[in-house]
Design a protein around this motif. Structure first.
Motif: not given
Length: 91
Positions: A35-47, A80-91
């Motif tokens: 719950d405490c991180a959900n609003s942060l995730y939604q905000d980051l996802l929107g931006r 600063s983004i939680p690691c599990e919310w990220l995915e790596m892209l191949l260059n």
């Protein structure tokens, strides 16, 4: 520097940074966000959902989120983004 010990020897290993410079983006549809991180995730996802960023340094512990986070430089700013919310892209 990583210190390794076994029963007969103690030695140090220099470990190269592994995150710095990685091309990353936010994962879509992350499940089990507290719950405490959900609003942060939604905000980051929107931006930053469509943006790619570069990892600025190695992950560090965020006690408020109780997660490992990594600083990511996006075109519109650094976050600063939680690691599990990220995915790596191949260059």
């Amino acid at each position: 520097m990583l210190k390794v010990e076994d029963k007969t020897n103690t030695f140090a290993i220099t470990v190269a940074p592994t995150w710095r410079g990685l091309t990353l983006k936010l994962r879509q549809g992350v499940k089990n966000v507290t719950d405490c991180a959900n609003s942060l995730y939604q905000d980051l996802l929107g931006r930053f959902a469509a943006q790619q960023g570069k990892a600025e340094s190695e992950p560090f512990w965020n006690p408020y989120l109780t997660k490992w986070v990594v600083p990511v430089v996006f075109p519109s700013g650094c976050r600063s983004i939680p690691c599990e919310w990220l995915e790596m892209l191949l260059n």
